[in-house]
Design an enzyme around this catalytic site. Structure first.
Site, mmCIF file in Angstrom:
data_model
loop_
_atom_site.group_PDB
_atom_site.id
_atom_site.type_symbol
_atom_site.label_atom_id
_atom_site.label_comp_id
_atom_site.label_asym_id
_atom_site.label_seq_id
_atom_site.Cartn_x
_atom_site.Cartn_y
_atom_site.Cartn_z
ATOM 1 N N ASN A 9 34.943 43.780 25.622
ATOM 2 C CA ASN A 9 35.902 43.933 26.714
ATOM 3 C C ASN A 9 37.255 43.426 26.194
ATOM 4 O O ASN A 9 37.512 42.231 26.181
ATOM 5 C CB ASN A 9 35.409 43.100 27.905
ATOM 6 N N ARG A 94 34.338 48.281 27.584
ATOM 7 C CA ARG A 94 35.001 48.424 28.883
ATOM 8 C C ARG A 94 36.296 49.194 28.630
ATOM 9 O O ARG A 94 37.133 48.761 27.821
ATOM 10 C CB ARG A 94 35.318 47.056 29.465
ATOM 11 N N HIS A 182 38.584 47.850 38.421
ATOM 12 C CA HIS A 182 37.518 46.839 38.569
ATOM 13 C C HIS A 182 36.184 47.488 38.943
ATOM 14 O O HIS A 182 35.318 46.860 39.560
ATOM 15 C CB HIS A 182 37.877 45.773 39.626
ATOM 16 N N ARG A 242 50.730 39.648 38.352
ATOM 17 C CA ARG A 242 51.157 40.968 38.827
ATOM 18 C C ARG A 242 51.532 40.889 40.303
ATOM 19 O O ARG A 242 50.933 40.133 41.060
ATOM 20 C CB ARG A 242 50.029 41.988 38.632
ATOM 21 N N GLU A 380 30.268 42.149 34.730
ATOM 22 C CA GLU A 380 30.684 43.464 34.225
ATOM 23 C C GLU A 380 29.989 43.795 32.905
ATOM 24 O O GLU A 380 29.643 44.951 32.647
ATOM 25 C CB GLU A 380 32.204 43.476 34.011
#
Ligand code: ADP
Length: 395
Positions: A9, A94, A182, A242, A380
């Site tokens: 990832n 990912r 996500h 962000r 994940e």
């Protein structure tokens, strides 16, 4: 030798990895680790099963100019030297953006990699790092099967109203639409819902993935109905650095009157805003919670205000709500943030059980709450390992 799946990832400032048994691929990870702080003073950490710090876990320091590719090459080399007993059978990656086309995990070929490169303009700060990881693995073992798992795929079940912007139609046709991100985290949570909620798992559930990047997903029948993130991973909730949702008029104003360059604007929106920008202290929620400075408190308050606002808007896409799930770094670990968000949702019938919330129990709502509230830790990497294994089994 144990056959294993390597999961990678590669993010903008970190590269995480995990190793799963190829035979079982159902977890837990045999090993995991990360290189963090890329671009500044990268550092390396590795853990065995159950997050035990590995004895060979000496902190390796790299030059701040080391690229993602250099670091992944180093990681693969380290892996080869320190783990003689693992035979890497395949790698699962990912990939942040799969565009409109990629609705499931995909075996990487030269042609697929070209298609993923073409999506760089849609995720300029993330996709190139994902592609670097693929490249580094190819250089390391040219024949190794590599699989791409997309953050966008899970949201392909959304209908056109959830995806469209109110722009002239030609832009929708050109791919200017809400993709949602996500997705690997949401897919994992969706897979776990039945064991927490029974039949209610098929109902109206909003999952709040609150990490450094943060978003929410409205699910029904455990499928994505709508997401707070849009065309890019900037939209929706306020995040670590962000900005989240922003009046597009602000951008026009900054470009026109402050003569900001596109690069400056992009840097501000992705790297200098959110918790960091509002607090002027840190993007790290834990640091802000420990601070007594008023701007830290205001950043936290704005984070919770925005989260409750976004969640409320997603409730309308589901025509009600049966359960809320908190996940990721902040969602799993911060009782204060869960409380502050839920206090703004009492009008929906949300009532927390304070001691369960404080102790991070799985079910944190009061038994009389009209909406069930849960904490489910996300995973994940496991979703990537399982998708990689199942794709290769069918080949
Ligand atoms: P990402 O994977 O997006 O980098 P994570 O899911 O690891 O992010 O979440 C990182 C965030 O979680 C950071 O803001 C960190 O401060 C926050 N966090 C982790 N543990 C706690 C805690 N105990 N209390 C408050 N915030 C926490």
């Amino acid at each position: 030798m144990t056959d294993v799946i390597l999961v990678l990832n590669a993010g903008s400032s970190s590269i995480k990895f995990a190793v799963y048994s190829y035979v079982e691929a159902s977890g837990p990870a045999l090993m995991s680790g990360k290189i963090v702080n890329i671009g500044q003073r990268p550092a390396f950490f590795a853990f065995g099963a159950d997050d035990v710090v590995l004895p060979q876990n000496k902190l390796e320091q790299f030059d701040d100019t080391a690229s993602h590719e250099d670091l992944i090459a180093w990681l693969l080399d380290w892996f080869g030297h320190s783990n003689q007993s693992y035979n890497i059978k395949c790698a699962g990656h990912r990939i942040v953006h799969g565009g409109r086309h990629f609705s499931r995990a995909t075996l990487l070929t030269t042609s697929i990699i070209s298609q993923l490169k073409a999506l760089i303009p849609l995720a300029p700060l993330h996709q190139p790092h994902n592609l670097s990881a693929i490249e580094a693995v190819s250089n390391w073992a040219v024949q190794l099967p590599q699989i791409a798992c997309f953050d966008t795929s899970y949201h392909h079940t959304q209908g056109p109203l959830a995806q469209m912007f109110a722009l002239p139609r030609e832009w929708y046709d050109k791919g200017i639409l809400r993709y949602g991100f996500h997705g690997l985290s949401y897919e994992y949570i969706a897979s776990r819902l039945p064991s927490y909620l029974g039949k209610l798992a098929e109902g109206r559930v909003i999952v709040a993935h609150l990490g450094n990047g943060a978003s929410m997903c409205a699910m029904q029948h455990r499928q994505s109905v709508a997401s707070s993130m849009g065309f890019t991973a900037l939209d929706g909730l306020m995040m670590g650095q962000r900005c989240g949702s922003l009046d597009p008029g602000v951008l026009i104003h900054l470009l026109r009157h402050y003569k900001m360059s596109i690069k400056e604007l992009e840097h501000m929106l992705y790297n200098e805003s959110g918790l960091l920008g509002v607090s002027g202290i840190s993007n790290n929620m834990q640091v802000l919670q420990e601070s007594s400075l008023p701007n830290a408190k205001q950043a936290i308050d704005l984070f919770c205000y925005t989260a409750a606002q976004q969640l409320s808007s997603l409730v309308s896409t589901l025509n009600g709500i049966d359960a809320i799930v908190f996940t990721a770094g902040i969602g799993e670990n911060s009782a204060q943030i869960r409380r502050q968000i839920c206090e703004r949702l009492t009008w929906l019938g949300v009532t927390l059980e304070p001691s369960a919330n404080q102790r991070h129990k799985s079910v944190i709502s009061d038994p009389n709450s009209l909406v069930k509230v849960l904490i489910i830790p996300t995973n994940e990497e496991l979703v990537i390992a399982q998708a990689t294994r199942s794709l290769l089994s069918t080949k």
